[in-house]
Design an enzyme around this catalytic site. Sequence first.
Site, mmCIF file in Angstrom:
data_model
loop_
_atom_site.group_PDB
_atom_site.id
_atom_site.type_symbol
_atom_site.label_atom_id
_atom_site.label_comp_id
_atom_site.label_asym_id
_atom_site.label_seq_id
_atom_site.Cartn_x
_atom_site.Cartn_y
_atom_site.Cartn_z
ATOM 1 N N HIS A 67 -3.974 2.949 -7.397
ATOM 2 C CA HIS A 67 -4.769 4.039 -6.825
ATOM 3 C C HIS A 67 -5.081 3.772 -5.355
ATOM 4 O O HIS A 67 -5.297 2.634 -4.952
ATOM 5 C CB HIS A 67 -6.081 4.208 -7.608
ATOM 6 C CG HIS A 67 -5.884 4.971 -8.859
ATOM 7 N ND1 HIS A 67 -6.086 6.323 -8.957
ATOM 8 C CD2 HIS A 67 -5.457 4.584 -10.073
ATOM 9 C CE1 HIS A 67 -5.803 6.723 -10.174
ATOM 10 N NE2 HIS A 67 -5.409 5.678 -10.872
ATOM 11 N N SER A 84 -3.307 13.075 -5.264
ATOM 12 C CA SER A 84 -4.462 12.430 -4.625
ATOM 13 C C SER A 84 -4.887 13.180 -3.374
ATOM 14 O O SER A 84 -6.082 13.294 -3.077
ATOM 15 C CB SER A 84 -4.147 10.970 -4.277
ATOM 16 O OG SER A 84 -4.170 10.178 -5.441
ATOM 17 N N LEU A 121 -12.365 6.752 -8.573
ATOM 18 C CA LEU A 121 -13.340 7.773 -8.909
ATOM 19 C C LEU A 121 -12.609 9.098 -9.058
ATOM 20 O O LEU A 121 -11.756 9.424 -8.227
ATOM 21 C CB LEU A 121 -14.372 7.886 -7.778
ATOM 22 C CG LEU A 121 -15.465 8.927 -7.909
ATOM 23 C CD1 LEU A 121 -16.445 8.538 -9.008
ATOM 24 C CD2 LEU A 121 -16.196 9.072 -6.590
#
EC number: 4.1.1.97
Length: 168
Positions: A67, A84, A121
């Site tokens: 990530h 993303s 998150l």
Amino acid sequence: MDIEKVNSMDLGEFVDVFGNVTERCPLIAAAVWSQRPLSDLEDLEKHFFAFIDALPQSGQEGILRCHPYLAGSELQRGTLTAESQREQSGAGLWSLGADERLRLAELNAQYRARFGFPFVLAARFSNRTAARRLLCPSAQELRTALGEVKKIGSLRLADLLRADPAKL
């Protein structure tokens, strides 16, 4: 896209479409493809998440390391995955002021130093809890971060199954 379309995809098409449900982890999509036929979105999620849950801790941490940092260098360079990019943009991370960006960079660095992986998150639900999560025990934070990966995956799967297949 309906589940019949999902079940009719060959491996390459399935991985092309679902390979980034878990950020930069197309291997998971390939493993899920082998579980067809799938009955619905919930079944699809179940197989993605079961794969993650079955990994040893090192594999789970590896997923987290795939990530990007929130509002990090990939955002600045424009090298985020399309998913993303949409998520961070939608959460307002593209429009942070210099002070906010610096503070988030500091929190990202502290978090990485403490846990060994980026702060993950589900940006669409962002309440920017990095400072609070820095205080968690490592095992608890691993579970929390993987929970965020699953939230992200759920949102991405829902987006894909609601998407017009001609646009994929």
